[in-house]
Enzyme design. Sequence first.
Site, PDB file in Angstrom:
ATOM      1  N   LYS A   1       0.853  -1.189   0.000  1.00 57.46           N
ATOM      2  CA  LYS A   1       0.000   0.000   0.000  1.00 57.46           C
ATOM      3  C   LYS A   1       0.894   1.245   0.000  1.00 57.46           C
ATOM      4  O   LYS A   1       1.884   1.308   0.727  1.00 57.46           O
ATOM      5  CB  LYS A   1      -0.886  -0.045   1.255  1.00 57.46           C
ATOM      6  CG  LYS A   1      -2.202   0.647   1.073  1.00 57.46           C
ATOM      7  CD  LYS A   1      -3.224   0.221   2.104  1.00 57.46           C
ATOM      8  CE  LYS A   1      -4.382   1.203   2.021  1.00 57.46           C
ATOM      9  NZ  LYS A   1      -5.527   0.801   2.817  1.00 57.46           N
TER      10      LYS A   1
ATOM     11  N   GLU B   1     -20.172  -4.743   8.961  1.00 57.45           N
ATOM     12  CA  GLU B   1     -21.085  -3.901   9.733  1.00 57.45           C
ATOM     13  C   GLU B   1     -22.264  -4.685  10.295  1.00 57.45           C
ATOM     14  O   GLU B   1     -22.713  -4.434  11.414  1.00 57.45           O
ATOM     15  CB  GLU B   1     -21.590  -2.737   8.866  1.00 57.45           C
ATOM     16  CG  GLU B   1     -20.543  -1.679   8.538  1.00 57.45           C
ATOM     17  CD  GLU B   1     -19.619  -2.047   7.380  1.00 57.45           C
ATOM     18  OE1 GLU B   1     -19.818  -3.106   6.754  1.00 57.45           O
ATOM     19  OE2 GLU B   1     -18.677  -1.259   7.112  1.00 57.45           O
TER      20      GLU B   1
ATOM     21  N   ARG C   1     -25.560  -0.831   5.896  1.00 59.83           N
ATOM     22  CA  ARG C   1     -25.308  -2.261   5.771  1.00 59.83           C
ATOM     23  C   ARG C   1     -25.942  -3.086   6.893  1.00 59.83           C
ATOM     24  O   ARG C   1     -26.197  -4.265   6.733  1.00 59.83           O
ATOM     25  CB  ARG C   1     -23.788  -2.518   5.826  1.00 59.83           C
ATOM     26  CG  ARG C   1     -23.060  -2.353   4.543  1.00 59.83           C
ATOM     27  CD  ARG C   1     -23.304  -3.551   3.654  1.00 59.83           C
ATOM     28  NE  ARG C   1     -22.864  -3.288   2.302  1.00 59.83           N
ATOM     29  CZ  ARG C   1     -21.654  -3.553   1.840  1.00 59.83           C
ATOM     30  NH1 ARG C   1     -20.746  -4.104   2.623  1.00 59.83           N
ATOM     31  NH2 ARG C   1     -21.348  -3.283   0.602  1.00 59.83           N
TER      32      ARG C   1
END
Length: 636
Positions: free
Chosen positions: A282, A367, A395
Amino acid sequence: MEPLLGQVNSPEDIKNLSTKQMKQLADEIRQEIISVVSNTGGHLASSLGAVEIALALHKVFNSPVDKIIWDVGHQSYAHKIVTGRREVFKTLRQQNGISGFPKRSENPHDAFGTGHSGTSISAALGIAKARDIAGEDFDVVAVIGDGALTGGMAFEALNHAGHLKADMIVVVNDNTMSIAKNVGAMGKYLSKLRMEPMYMRVRKDLRKAVKNIPGVGDRLLRAAESMEENLVYMFIPGVIFESMGFTYLGPFDGHDVEKLDEVFRRVKDIPGPRVVHVITQKGKGYIPAERDSIKFHGAVPFHVESGEDRHNGTVPSYTGIFGDTLVRLAKLNPKIVGITAAMPDGTGLVEFSRLFPERFFDVGIAEQHAVTFSAALATQGFRPVFAIYSTFLQRGYDQVIHDVCLQNLPVVFAIDRAGLVGEDGPTHHGVFDISFLRPIPNIVMMAPKDEAELIVMLRTALKYKGPCAIRYPRGRGVGVSLEDIPHEMEIGKGETLNDGNDLAIIAVGSMVYPSVLAAQGLKEFRLGCRVINARFIKPLDEELILNAARDCKVIVTVEENVLTGGFGSAVSELISRNGLTDVCVASLGIPDEFIEHGSLSYLRDKLGLSASGIKDFARDAYNRFLTGKPALSSLE
Ligand SMILES: Cc1ncc(C[n+]2csc(CCOP(=O)(O)OP(=O)(O)O)c2C)c(N)n1
């Protein structure tokens, strides 16, 4: 070396590039991404990590006939640049500029709109099956991160794709990071796969050594092999994917364009569902982002040389104040537990996680699980605080109703980024939570006008014996002073901030201060405007609102939420339920449309959700009332 990027206007332009040229192009694209995002802000680290994946996919596959779907889509900047958006890339996330996420209406190469995690495999599968039914022939590729792979939806789709034996490719972009360090068994499993080449080497050496032991070598080897049958199950590359019906290839270096080119060509010819596992870094290619990929996950504008933010505000953010207060309250109450769905930094829970590691849970991008998990903690006497962005709570809706509210469990939903969020745009605006939470029995819902009220509401919620939601906006507070240990507030009581009998503005949360300014502005027209800070969306302060309606006759409601089913609706329902037929209610809020990206102040201005917008709207509502015209909803 001739620069290459200027000649890339579509994926066709990279099809014939040599490996050396591809490497050069990757470097140039990285520089372009760094330069633009340093101005616009955006998802820098994720996009820098996926440059070679994007280039190799576009070299090997034939988009837009072949479909490439980017999970979350925050890593798709290189894809945008090579698919005809090089010149407009500098408008990234700006008003009228290109979106920070793939968007079907923006470009034919954006096969499916994304923004929320974990949707890419479902989308790829749907497109693949549509292709099969229609008898067409093209490839479908989903690119999904190890973080997004922690979400239930991704597993549901893998399960279904394996069952259907669908012809599709899933590229797992594994950088061991979600926004923070990735969590969970899947992440651990992927890192085991990373170790695989080493394991295979050791295994080969061991076999040779055992076999060569004189006399017993063969027998020992057979015994070892049967033991290995079990062991191997844990180590065979991609066994989980393989057992789900996928052919697994990997792991490969996701920055090696030559290797990726070869692997994607190979995988193209394999039938059925396939996983290609690639390892990336990343922030690759920009040292500050490599060092601190969390900060540069969603970067604010920064100085390229130092990586320092361009603007340093002094007033703390709502998120920061929420996090500090939760820590203070948790020191006093050992029953408080903090939960996040992969966003400890974004929701202000980092310090909490450091001080109370055993009372902190990062559940991954999950979630739905987070809500039910919180509900269960509450059944055992704990006080769970689930800190989540408004848009992601969408969600967990069924879980909020079925697991928390139906059982009347004391879970606190700390709903950050409620309202417009600005540059992330329609996938991320938190403008539905009032409407989707308000109809649920048992829930108490509040919105603070400033940071001092936020902490009072947090204390109040933690004392309340049922579910509570507190919605607060993105960004900094207004700079008011804070109580060390906040007091409790009476549930269902609003406050009057300005007196007046000509009309009344009833405002929610972020809209309260601008409404006070609007009322001041209305003096110029000799209008006495009452201003009420609702504080509670549910239960409403019925007495305060009905008194205002009887006194003023013109009620203006203001909220940073969709008008449909929102706070204004609640006030209208109350007034009509009480038979006040001579009262006019005009509601200002988000109209019934998706709001595009742009700066927060631009969007608020455009929608009339600013002091002057509210003033004009209120004045218009008053004039309409005088002339007997019907009240307006929002800026029609
Ligand atoms: C449903 C949902 N929850 C939370 C987020 C916020 N979010 C955006 S990206 C991200 C991490 C994604 O990690 P990964 O898929 O590994 O991609 P990476 O950024 O590491 O490349 C999270 C949590 C989201 N977009 N959608």
